[in-house]
Design a protein around this motif. Structure first.
Motif, mmCIF file in Angstrom:
data_model
loop_
_atom_site.group_PDB
_atom_site.id
_atom_site.type_symbol
_atom_site.label_atom_id
_atom_site.label_comp_id
_atom_site.label_asym_id
_atom_site.label_seq_id
_atom_site.Cartn_x
_atom_site.Cartn_y
_atom_site.Cartn_z
ATOM 1 N N SER A 1 32.517 -27.790 29.164
ATOM 2 C CA SER A 1 33.688 -28.088 28.272
ATOM 3 C C SER A 1 34.453 -26.740 27.788
ATOM 4 O O SER A 1 35.420 -26.743 27.532
ATOM 5 C CB SER A 1 33.051 -28.806 26.989
ATOM 6 O OG SER A 1 32.002 -28.174 26.478
ATOM 7 N N ALA A 2 33.485 -25.605 27.707
ATOM 8 C CA ALA A 2 34.172 -24.563 27.121
ATOM 9 C C ALA A 2 34.942 -23.946 28.002
ATOM 10 O O ALA A 2 36.060 -23.283 27.654
ATOM 11 C CB ALA A 2 32.961 -23.431 26.722
ATOM 12 N N VAL B 1 27.114 -20.097 25.508
ATOM 13 C CA VAL B 1 27.225 -21.313 24.957
ATOM 14 C C VAL B 1 26.171 -22.134 25.471
ATOM 15 O O VAL B 1 25.626 -21.594 26.634
ATOM 16 C CB VAL B 1 28.431 -22.379 25.395
ATOM 17 C CG1 VAL B 1 29.942 -21.748 24.661
ATOM 18 C CG2 VAL B 1 28.862 -22.420 26.947
ATOM 19 N N ASP C 1 27.269 -27.339 26.792
ATOM 20 C CA ASP C 1 28.611 -26.984 26.479
ATOM 21 C C ASP C 1 29.504 -26.163 27.483
ATOM 22 O O ASP C 1 30.566 -26.181 27.331
ATOM 23 C CB ASP C 1 28.921 -26.520 25.178
ATOM 24 C CG ASP C 1 27.970 -27.317 24.156
ATOM 25 O OD1 ASP C 1 27.880 -28.561 24.307
ATOM 26 O OD2 ASP C 1 27.540 -26.702 23.140
ATOM 27 N N ASP D 1 38.190 -25.836 28.160
ATOM 28 C CA ASP D 1 39.110 -25.318 26.944
ATOM 29 C C ASP D 1 40.032 -24.290 27.148
ATOM 30 O O ASP D 1 41.228 -24.388 26.910
ATOM 31 C CB ASP D 1 37.995 -25.377 25.705
ATOM 32 C CG ASP D 1 38.832 -25.094 24.493
ATOM 33 O OD1 ASP D 1 39.454 -25.896 23.957
ATOM 34 O OD2 ASP D 1 38.566 -23.908 23.757
#
Length: 257
Positions: free
Chosen positions: A187-188, A180, A184, A191
Motif C-alpha cells: 500500500s505504501a 514500513v 503496509d 501510494d
C-alpha cells in the motif's frame, strides 16, 4: 515459472513469485522478467511500475546460482549485449519504477534495487552485495550504481566485505526512502505510484531521463537539454490540459500526448 504482472489505473505491478527459492532467478525467470520490463517500457497504458517479491522472506536473491554453475555458454553470447535486457542491465525505461522490498535484498536483487527510482522496504529487510564471497563481482550495475548512490566508504565497505546492512542503516544512508511494517508495504508503494501516475506522463519520463543523464553531462549541457525538452513539452497536449484544469480549479486528466 512465475513473474506475475498486473496493470490497473496506469500502475504495473511486477512480482517475482518464487518464494521457495528466495525469489532467485534462473534463466527462464530472467527471460520472463526481461519481457515484463519491455512491456513497461513500450505500453503507453503504463505510467508507473512497482517491482516486489512474493512471500515475506526475500525481495530477490538474484541469480539462482545452482542453475547457472557449470552451465556451458557460448563465448559469442558475450557480444549479444541487447539480449535479455533488464532494468539493471541497461534497458532504458524512463517511466518511474518503485521497489517494494519485502525481505532480503541481496546479490542481483540489490543491483535491481539500485536501478529503481523510489524504494519502500519492510523494517526487517537486509541489503548486501556479497558476490566477492563467491569469487565473482556484483555485475549488472552492482559496482557502478552503488558508487553513485552511497558515500564512497560505505559503498566500498559493502562491495569489499560482502557483508549486509540492515533496513535502518539503508534508510540512514538514503538507499531506501521509507521503512514500513510488512502489512503496509504494497500500500505504501502504491501510494507513491498513484501520486506519480497523477502527473503528466511525458513530463515524468523527461524528468527521469534528464536526471539520470545528468551523471554523464557537464552542467551547461544539462541546462541546455532542459531548455530544449521543456520547449518541446510546452507544445504537448498535456500542457494544454494542465492549463485548462488550473483555470477551472480541477485535477487534470493527462493523456500522455
Amino acid at each position: 515459472m512465475a513473474i506475475d504482472f498486473t496493470l490497473e489505473d496506469g500502475i504495473a505491478v511486477i512480482t517475482i513469485n518464487r518464494p521457495e527459492r528466495r525469489n532467485a532467478l534462473d534463466a527462464e525467470h530472467y527471460a520472463a522478467l526481461s519481457e515484463a520490463w519491455q512491456r513497461v517500457r513500450d505500453d503507453d497504458a503504463i505510467r508507473v511500475a512497482v517491482i516486489t517479491g512474493a512471500g515475506d522472506k526475500s525481495f530477490c536473491a538474484g541469480a539462482d546460482i545452482k542453475s547457472f554453475v557449470g552451465r556451458d555458454v557460448e563465448l559469442a553470447e558475450l557480444w549479444l549485449t541487447q539480449k535479455g535486457q533488464l532494468l539493471n542491465r541497461g534497458l532504458e525505461i524512463w517511466k518511474p519504477v518503485i521497489a517494494a522490498v519485502n525481505g532480503a535484498c541481496v546479490g542481483g536483487g540489490m543491483t535491481l534495487l539500485l536501478a529503481t527510482d523510489i524504494r519502500v522496504a519492510v523494517e526487517g529487510a537486509v541489503f548486501s552485495v556479497a558476490e566477492v564471497k563467491r569469487g565473482i563481482i556484483a555485475a549488472n550495475g552492482g559496482t557502478q550504481r552503488i558508487m553513485q548512490q552511497l558515500p564512497y566508504a560505505i559503498a566500498m565497505e559493502m562491495l569489499l566485505t560482502g557483508e549486509s546492512i540492515d533496513a535502518e542503516t539503508a534508510l540512514r544512508w538514503g538507499l531506501v526512502n521509507k521503512l514500513v511494517p510488512a502489512a503496509d508495504l504494497l500500500s505504501a508503494a502504491l501510494d507513491y505510484a498513484r501520486r506519480i501516475a497523477a502527473n503528466a506522463p511525458l513530463a515524468l519520463q523527461a524528468a527521469k531521463e534528464l536526471a539520470i543523464r545528468s551523471r554523464d553531462m557537464d552542467l551547461p549541457t544539462g541546462l541546455r537539454m532542459e531548455q530544449l525538452v521543456n520547449r518541446i513539452l510546452h507544445h504537448s497536449e498535456d500542457t494544454a490540459i494542465a492549463k485548462a484544469a488550473f483555470a477551472e480549479k480541477r485535477q487534470p486528466q493527462f493523456k500522455g500526448r
